[in-house]
Write an enzyme that holds these catalytic residues in place. Structure first.
Site, PDB file in Angstrom:
ATOM      1  N   CYS A   1     -14.497  65.856  -4.149  1.00  0.00           N
ATOM      2  CA  CYS A   1     -14.344  67.320  -3.857  1.00  0.00           C
ATOM      3  C   CYS A   1     -13.153  67.743  -4.767  1.00  0.00           C
ATOM      4  CB  CYS A   1     -13.814  67.488  -2.413  1.00  0.00           C
ATOM      5  SG  CYS A   1     -15.394  67.951  -1.425  1.00  0.00           S
TER       6      CYS A   1
ATOM      7  N   ASP B   1     -18.148  77.941   7.033  1.00  0.00           N
ATOM      8  CA  ASP B   1     -18.503  76.588   6.546  1.00  0.00           C
ATOM      9  C   ASP B   1     -19.893  76.694   6.220  1.00  0.00           C
ATOM     10  OD1 ASP B   1     -16.183  75.978   7.049  1.00  0.00           O
ATOM     11  OD2 ASP B   1     -16.400  74.809   8.854  1.00  0.00           O
TER      12      ASP B   1
END
Length: 773
Positions: A421, A454
């Site tokens: 990430c 999300d």
């Protein structure tokens, strides 16, 4: 497409593909500035060299002889080429407004758009006269005139308004060509008359009396009638009213070569302009009231060195412009440029004869024309024979950084980049880029980009099934907006091929490392292009993921909705069906040739237009005409996708090589062995071809395995519906849609069959024919 060795620090945007800008592109190709990226915005891919235009009109040169291929030149220079037209400028925000794309940001800007005759100044001229500029538009009209005159009966009068060097040269060139065309036809039915007119008292007023005398004699010998000292006051569909003449002049064609000026949009920019809407520039070629903008060529008016509008000045401004753009980008002081006070003009008379004029000196003759021809060809050679450039890796260089913060960001990008990430694009950059987008709103999208969370939440309507697909590939052109359009269109192809309607799309993108402002702009341009296509398909962009990488890449996971009872699939072909292909093939070989600077720009333009054409209407046509099977032709090539259709049936196919529609240039590039890197893998499908050996030398054969980007639909349609289906497709603008084969009875079990040795081999269920003869 060249990959930058380091982050982009500054963007130089060039508006227009004029003589100065082609010089800048070549200069930067030979000596690039680390961290400086060039972007060319131009409506036309082929830009004409004005010095050879009269020779082209006269028939001495071909189209390619007199045009510079901007697509190829930009690729050579590592510049982005935006096929669009500037229509405005926000100098405060440093953004160029374009006709068909979002605004383009710049750090430095140069304008080289030429000028156009001001037909609006004379009543009726804008409606009934043909301006000689822009030259590409004039060329289309000229080609049409060449066709029309062959069908004409009786007198034909050509009127040229403007008796300067350009007008006289064009009048003589057009007369020469038209008379030659009529002579070839042995036509006695057309009597050609040519008139030239000007408010000035003499022709070629900026040249010496000796030069004028040559052309006055030439016009008289050729029977061209001159109307001087009287302005044209009105133009109608068949006449011109000339000041002081009682009767109007009857004219079949009116060419306008006078009263040039700049485009109207310049008046809204705040740039310093003169009365003709020409941009006032200083000796450094910078605009009088904006240091970050340059102007050159006909559109520029050098305040301290006024000169007539001539191509020689635009050509010579190329190098000082490139030098000063380079200097400003590196934080150096620009240098003054002083154009010569006297210059050589080589003016042709249409028939391979020319006059050299410089001040009071002149000389004329056939040798002068050949001298001019050599000079012109030598100039064009610099842009046609592009040298191979070494691909040097350079260390990060921050000389072009506009601030210490940009320099620090660039240096940090040279260090190890994180994975996981940690390779995501920063949330602030991403939020700013996405906030400018306006995805379509759908009632069945509960949670999407309008209220990010999300994950997206979708509602499935009763009686519908979900169709899901995903596609992803790296960029093959340097225009992020156009790349975004093509990537979205490609990803929708599977949805349309199954007869579904798109519902939502989730993006996955990779963007090259860069300073925040440049990354933000690139994401915005790319996603704006994608959203324009998704919105047209009523497909909501609901989310996505963006990470850093070496190259620009984009893909989408797309959801579609379908009634399970009307699903189109790859299987289902029936003997007797006719096979239709909706788009021409050849994108793989053309893009490979483009990367090698071998493809012509107009070939790439046609391929790109094909790639952005949606298959939505084609799918509807196939559903309405009872298609039994359908797929989209993409990475596996025509034969690979046809083989997939056969795996689900017990049929065979007769494929007509002579009927397969091909993109312009695809035969030329594939015949040179220029093939996609996926071509070899796709060629394994050749095992399905019966007696393949006898077809391997057929010129179309390699293109059977050519991978397509955003290719067309391939469908089998019952024979009694095929003509109506084909007509409907063409009415939906699938101009190249064609019948490419028929479905035959096949083996009882298609797929693999055992040989006497026990191994499995594919059935040969595809027969090739060529019925083009």
């Amino acid at each position: 497409m060249k990959k930058p060795d380091q982050p982009v620090l500054q963007d130089i945007v060039l508006i227009g593909g004029g003589h100065s800008h082609v010089g800048v592109l070549r200069q930067f190709a030979m000596n690039p500035v680390p961290g400086v990226r060039l972007t060319l915005i131009c409506r036309d891919t082929d830009t004409p060299y004005s010095g050879m235009l009269p020779g082209y009109i006269a028939g001495h040169y071909s189209h390619d002889d007199v045009h510079i291929d901007l697509s190829r030149l930009a690729e050579f220079a590592g510049a982005r080429f935006y096929r669009d037209e500037a229509i405005g400028l926000d100098a405060a925000a440093q953004r160029v407004m374009c006709r068909d794309r979002p605004p383009v940001s710049y750090d430095l800007l140069s304008i080289n758009i030429g000028s156009s005759p001001r037909t609006a100044d004379v009543k009726g001229a804008a409606q009934h006269a043909v301006p000689v500029k822009p030259i590409n538009r004039f060329n289309r009209h000229w080609l049409d005139l060449l066709d029309r005159i062959k069908q004409h009966q009786g007198p034909f009068t050509l009127a040229v308004v403007g008796a300067g060097a350009g007008g006289v040269e064009m009048a003589l060139a057009m007369q020469y060509r038209l008379q030659n065309e009529l002579r070839k036809l042995a036509s006695q039915s057309v009597e050609l008359h040519v008139h030239i007119m000007d408010a000035a008292d003499t022709i070629l007023p900026t040249h010496s009396p000796k030069v004028r005398a040559v052309f006055e004699r030439t016009l008289a010998e050729r029977g061209v009638t001159a109307h001087l000292g009287a302005a044209v006051t009105e133009v109608t569909a068949r006449t011109l009213q000339i000041e002081g003449e009682k009767s109007p002049l009857m004219a079949d064609e009116v060419l306008w070569v006078t009263r040039a000026g700049g485009p109207k949009w310049l008046a809204e920019t705040g740039l310093a302009l003169d009365d003709g809407l020409f941009i006032r520039v200083r000796d450094t070629l910078q605009v009088e009231n904006d240091d970050r903008i340059f102007a050159v060529g006909d559109i520029a008016n050098m305040i301290h060195h006024p000169r007539e509008k001539a191509g020689v000045f635009a050509v010579r401004q190329g190098k000082p412009l490139a030098d000063n753009l380079r200097r400003i980008a590196l934080g150096k002081t620009p240098l003054n440029y002083h154009p010569q006070k006297k210059w050589l003009a080589l003016i042709s008379t249409g028939d391979r004869y020319a006059v050299a004029s410089r001040g009071k000196l002149s000389v004329s003759g056939a040798l002068v024309w050949h001298w001019k021809d050599q000079i012109d060809r030598r100039f064009m050679k610099k842009f046609k024979e592009l040298p191979a450039m070494p691909n040097k890796l350079v260390k990060p260089n921050t000389d072009a950084a506009r601030s210490t913060e940009d320099a620090a960001q660039a240096l940090s990008l040279a260090t190890m980049r994180c994975g996981g990430c940690g390779a995501k694009v920063g949330s602030t950059v991403l939020s700013r880029a996405l906030s400018k987008l306006q995805p379509v709103n759908r009632d069945d999208v509960i949670v999407g980009l309008h209220a990010p969370d999300d994950a997206a939440v979708l509602r499935m309507p009763p009686g519908k099934a979900i169709v899901q697909t995903v596609d992803f590939f790296r960029a093959f052109i340097d225009d992020p907006y156009l790349f975004g359009q093509i990537a979205a269109n490609h990803s929708l192809g599977d949805i349309f091929a199954m007869g579904a309607t798109p519902q939502s799309a989730t993006a996955i993108a990779t963007v090259p490392y860069g300073i925040e402002s440049k990354v933000e702009e690139q994401i915005y341009q790319m996603m704006a292009g994608a959203v324009s296509v998704l919105n047209n398909a009523d497909c909501a962009l609901v989310g996505g993921h963006t990470g850093e990488g070496q190259e620009l890449a984009l893909g989408f996971a797309v959801n579609g909705l379908i009634d399970p009872d009307v699903l189109m699939s790859k299987g289902g072909m029936q003997p007797g069906d006719t096979i239709i292909l909706t788009k021409p093939i050849g994108t793989g070989t053309l893009l490979a040739a483009h990367a090698q600077l071998i493809a012509k720009g107009r070939w790439i333009d046609a391929a790109l237009r094909c790639m952005v054409q949606s298959s939505a209407s084609a799918a509807e046509c196939f559903q309405q005409h009872g298609a039994t099977a359908c797929t989209d032709v993409t990475g596996f090539g025509l034969l690979g996708h046809l083989a997939e259709m056969l795996r689900s049936s017990s049929c065979a196919v007769e494929l007509n090589l002579g009927a397969i529609p091909l993109l312009d240039g695809a035969l030329e590039t594939s015949s040179q062995g220029i093939l996609s890197s996926l071509h070899a893998a796709n060629s394994s499908a050749a095992s399905r071809i019966e007696q393949v050996g006898q077809w391997q030398n057929h010129p179309v054969y390699p293109l059977l395995f050519d991978p397509q980007t955003a290719g067309g639909l391939l469908a089998s349609v019952p024979a009694n519906n095929v003509e109506d289906c084909l007509m409907a497709l063409r009415q939906c603008d699938y101009a190249h849609a064609a019948i490419v084969g028929v479905v035959k009875e096949g083996a009882e079990s298609v797929g693999e069959r055992p040989t006497s040795g026990g191994e499995n081999v594919a059935n040969t269920d595809i027969t090739l024919v060529d019925q083009s003869a």
